[in-house]
Design a protein around this motif. Structure first.
Motif, short mmCIF file in Angstrom:
data_model
loop_
_atom_site.label_atom_id
_atom_site.label_comp_id
_atom_site.label_asym_id
_atom_site.label_seq_id
_atom_site.Cartn_x
_atom_site.Cartn_y
_atom_site.Cartn_z
N ALA A 94 26.07 -9.98 -16.34
CA ALA A 94 26.09 -9.35 -15.73
C ALA A 94 27.37 -9.37 -14.61
N LEU A 95 28.63 -9.96 -14.87
CA LEU A 95 29.40 -10.65 -14.28
C LEU A 95 30.46 -9.27 -14.87
N SER A 147 28.05 -5.26 -14.30
CA SER A 147 27.21 -5.19 -13.12
C SER A 147 28.04 -4.86 -12.04
N VAL A 174 28.60 -6.56 -9.48
CA VAL A 174 27.82 -8.15 -8.70
C VAL A 174 28.76 -8.13 -7.97
N ILE A 175 30.68 -8.05 -8.59
CA ILE A 175 31.56 -8.67 -7.58
C ILE A 175 31.59 -8.01 -6.70
N PRO A 176 30.92 -8.76 -5.59
CA PRO A 176 31.11 -7.73 -4.11
C PRO A 176 32.36 -6.66 -4.25
N SER A 177 33.70 -7.13 -3.93
CA SER A 177 34.60 -7.21 -3.27
C SER A 177 35.37 -5.57 -4.75
N ALA A 178 34.84 -6.45 -5.69
CA ALA A 178 35.65 -5.03 -7.39
C ALA A 178 35.35 -3.95 -6.90
N SER A 179 36.83 -3.21 -6.99
CA SER A 179 36.05 -1.76 -6.92
C SER A 179 37.31 -1.08 -8.24
N PHE A 186 32.40 -1.73 -12.94
CA PHE A 186 32.07 -2.05 -11.38
C PHE A 186 32.25 -1.26 -10.82
N GLU A 243 30.48 -2.19 -4.26
CA GLU A 243 30.10 -1.98 -3.07
C GLU A 243 30.66 -1.94 -1.92
N MET A 269 23.23 -3.39 -18.23
CA MET A 269 23.53 -5.52 -18.52
C MET A 269 22.33 -5.83 -19.11
N LEU A 287 20.96 -10.61 -10.80
CA LEU A 287 21.67 -10.52 -9.55
C LEU A 287 22.21 -10.69 -8.49
N LYS A 314 24.76 -12.86 -6.60
CA LYS A 314 25.61 -11.53 -5.88
C LYS A 314 26.03 -12.87 -4.12
N LEU A 353 28.01 -15.95 -5.45
CA LEU A 353 29.66 -15.43 -6.07
C LEU A 353 30.08 -15.59 -4.94
N ARG A 399 36.23 -18.08 -6.97
CA ARG A 399 35.99 -16.46 -6.91
C ARG A 399 37.61 -15.85 -7.73
N TYR A 424 37.11 -8.71 -13.34
CA TYR A 424 37.31 -7.70 -12.03
C TYR A 424 38.80 -6.75 -12.90
#
Lengths: 554, 172
Positions: free
Chosen positions: A52-53, A56, A58-63, A138, A141, B21, B111, B115, B118, B126, B134
């Motif tokens: 998932a990492l 997906s 799932v990392i909210p701030s990822a962009s 990613f 969001e 996934m 998922l 969320k 995290l 983080r 990321y």
């Protein structure tokens, strides 16, 4: 599962996940999972989380890739597919013709083998797209990641209204173009970035800024360590620092580190990571192929800005109090020969009108409402009661009695023709009162109080370490000058020089504490001064504070 | 081919984006490392796309993907025998196959839980996750970046993964 076993399992799972495990460790992991249903279940959860990492949103701030970028890829694919479907007629090679059929011109979409070929091309493009997805991973969001904290005269592309104070910035925003002015952004991670126009930028996450071109200065507290600036393919990762980045339109990037240390990443390999520490600077060119050492530019980036006072601090080590007297913010925005009249606290500009004025006023403390850093002015005299020297009511206990006469006003320098042809103000052979050697011209029986706390607020936490100056009576003054000079902090005398005569001077250094609020400079006629008959008592008391500065922390 | 029968790339891609996934999780549970899993996923997706036209309609995209992945793992093992960490003839592999049947259903729940988990991580935790997943930096690069030893980075990331797994389980 016992904690000890789970801890060992955690380490083994992760080592293997990163392909860094030894054969022994792999065997140990296999043994773990073979004989223990709980461990196997735990491992399945571990792989699900790791997947998932990695694969997906799932990392909210990822962009890394914005939704629009993904949409664009879909759009291209659709165009490609459509082009295949309606491709123009092509002449097929003879050997591909079926003997039973007459030679014809066919469209690519009308023949199964052509369709298959087209499909293969499409599949190839799909495969490329899959690789693209595998690398992007990613989808962002939309989330607020920062907000506008301060602004100084920002102007936006095409005259747009643009951002205002407290406006939110989102990770999916389009890049913004700041044509001119300065903007300070506070990220949700706690990092702050001061952007100078012209600049094109986007806040990619709560700890990442992408800069197409322009200039940015980042201040990153320890807890936000890892703040990253992306600029022309380079990555500057903060390790608890302050640093400036200049992204040029020719794609070169400059990194100037003023505090702490950073990592400069120019590529994907370990050898492409450079540690750049406080006092160092680098220029990167040719897409990261050339990294060269350059001299640190210490006063090059706007580091602190203040909306209220429009203050822009670029790392200067001093604030010039004479500039403030001239209506400026201490960084050179004031006007020479401008000042404040202690009789009414209004601004004035020195001209011949003032040459023959010898006003007489009461000793009231008059607040200066129009200047953020000057609290007030006064004509010192204790014969009418306590001499107040601040808007808080601090009292100058040691204030002598005076005749409450003064000359001119309190001025940023003086006209060089002042005093019958000049050269203005001179102390110890130095000509003061000009841009190179500023001075507060403060003829005796005047006082002025500066608000240190307002300055600290505008400087956003920069410490004021002390006041330094040269005090005395100008060597160009008429005869008979004899004055006392005072420096007060919150009404208490911190420096006193009695009986300064014409051409005499003293060096002043007053350390300041963060708790100190008001700094007062005053010149009074020395009590007991004798002047020949026909002269005013304050005659010749051309006092000045030469190069009057507040020293700031480096 | 009629228009209605034409392969719809966005249909396939939409499914892939939603489900990859879970397929990846299966591959990862067998090969256990990202490097091999990435290669196998790429080959799997390529084959899935080639076969998609023939196999439509597909009732269970994840199950089908896992089936394709299974053969890709076998092929991959032939080429790189030493890199696949699970003995494909062992009971363990059967257990993994059985467990993977629930991946589609579980994946969605995981998922959502992840969320939340995290957000519960410390800012430092983080940051590490962001740097690893990321920014896609390898532990060795993170070590150079942050001035830490590689071993330390492995320990930190291992601990963070453990926190996340336990957090996800706790929310179950």
């Amino acid at each position: 599962m016992e904690d000890v076993r789970r801890q060992e399992l955690d380490v083994l799972l992760y080592q293997v996940l990163e392909n860094e495990a030894t054969g022994e460790q792999i065997a140990r992991l296999n043994a773990f999972l073979s004989g223990d249903a709980d461990a196997l279940r735990y491992a399945m959860d571990f792989y699900l989380v790791a997947s998932a990492l990695r694969k997906s949103t799932v990392i909210p701030s990822a962009s890394l890739g914005t939704q629009d970028e993904i949409d664009e890829q879909f759009h291209l694919l659709k165009i490609f597919a459509e082009e295949e479907r309606i491709a123009p007629s092509i002449e097929l090679p003879e050997e591909e013709e079926e003997p039973a059929e007459e030679p014809v011109r066919r469209t690519a979409a009308s023949r199964p083998d052509r369709q298959k070929a087209a499909l293969w091309v499409l599949a190839a493009s799909m495969a490329a797209l899959v690789v693209f997805f595998a690398s992007v991973k990613f989808l962002p969001e939309r989330e607020p990641v920062a907000f506008v904290a301060e602004a100084v005269e920002p102007r936006w592309q095409n005259g747009e209204e643009g951002l205002k104070i407290q406006d939110l910035l989102y990770n999916t925003d389009e890049p913004r173009i700041l044509r001119s002015g300065i903007l300070e952004i506070e990220f949700y991670s706690g990092a702050r970035a001061v952007l100078e126009g012209p600049a094109e930028f986007v806040c990619k996450s709560d700890n990442m800024l992408s800069l197409a071109y322009g200039r940015v200065y980042a201040r990153v507290p320890d807890y936000a360590s890892g703040f990253t600036v992306l600029a022309n393919g380079m990555r500057i990762v903060d390790l608890g620092t302050e640093f400036g980045v200049l992204a040029n339109v020719d794609c070169s990037v400059e990194l100037h580190v003023t505090k702490g240390r950073t990592s400069l990443v120019t590529g994907r390999g370990e050898q492409d990571v450079y540690s750049v520490q406080a006092g160092q600077a680098r220029r990167v060119r040719d897409g990261g192929a050339t990294v060269e050492e350059i001299a640190l530019k210490e006063v090059h980036f706007a580091q602190r800005i203040d909306t209220k006072t429009q203050m822009v601090w670029k790392g200067q080590r001093t604030l010039n109090l004479a500039d403030m007297v001239g209506g400026g913010n201490g960084l050179g925005t004031g006007c020479l020969e401008c000042g404040i009249d202690p009789a009414n606290a209004r601004g004035m500009r020195m001209d011949v009108f003032y040459y023959d004025r010898f006003p007489f006023v009461d000793n009231r403390y008059r607040t200066v409402e129009w200047h953020p850093f000057i609290d007030g002015v006064f004509v010192p005299d204790s014969s009418q009661g306590p001499q107040i020297v601040s808007s808080r009511g601090d009292v100058f206990e040691e204030c002598p009695k005076t005749n409450r006469h003064y000359y001119v006003s309190i001025v940023n320098g003086t006209q060089q023709s002042f005093g019958g042809g000049g050269p203005g103000l001179v102390l110890n052979g130095v000509s003061y009162g000009n841009a190179e050697s500023p001075a507060i011209f403060i003829h005796a029986n005047q006082g002025i109080t500066f608000d240190l706390e307002s300055m600290r607020q505008a400087l956003k936490g920069i410490r004021i370490l002390g006041f330094e100056s040269v005090g005395g009576i100008s060597a160009t003054a008429p005869e008979y000058g004899l004055s006392d000079l005072y420096v007060l902090v919150d009404g208490k005398v911190r420096f006193f020089q009695r009986a300064v005569g014409k051409g005499q001077f003293c060096r002043i250094s007053v350390p300041l504490d963060p708790k100190d609020r008001f700094l007062t400079l005053a010149a009074v006629v020395h009590p007991g001064k004798l002047v020949p008959a026909g002269y005013n008592e304050e005659h010749g008391d051309w006092c000045l504070f030469g190069a009057p500065v507040l020293r700031l922390e480096p | 081919m009629d228009k209605k029968d034409q392969v719809k790339p966005d249909e396939f891609l939409n499914l892939l984006m939603q489900k990859q996934m879970r397929i990846y999780a299966f591959i990862l549970s067998v090969v256990r490392n990202f490097e091999d899993a990435d290669d196998i996923l790429q080959e799997t997706v390529h084959t899935m796309w080639q076969k998609y036209e023939d196999c439509r309609p597909i009732e269970d995209f994840v199950a089908w993907g896992i089936q394709v992945a299974y053969y890709k793992i076998l092929e991959y093992r032939k080429r790189n025998e030493r890199t696949v960490h699970v003995d494909l003839h062992s009971g363990l592999f059967d257990e993994l196959m059985a467990a993977s049947r629930n991946l589609d259903k579980e994946g969605e729940e995981v998922l959502e839980k992840l969320k939340r988990c995290l957000k519960e991580l410390s800012p430092r935790g983080r940051r590490f996750i962001e740097l690893r997943y990321y920014q896609d930096l390898k532990p060795k690069q993170i070590a150079v970046l942050l001035g830490l030893s590689v071993l330390n980075v492995y320990k930190i990331l291992s601990r963070i993964h453990s926190q996340l797994v336990q957090c996800v389980r706790m929310h179950s």
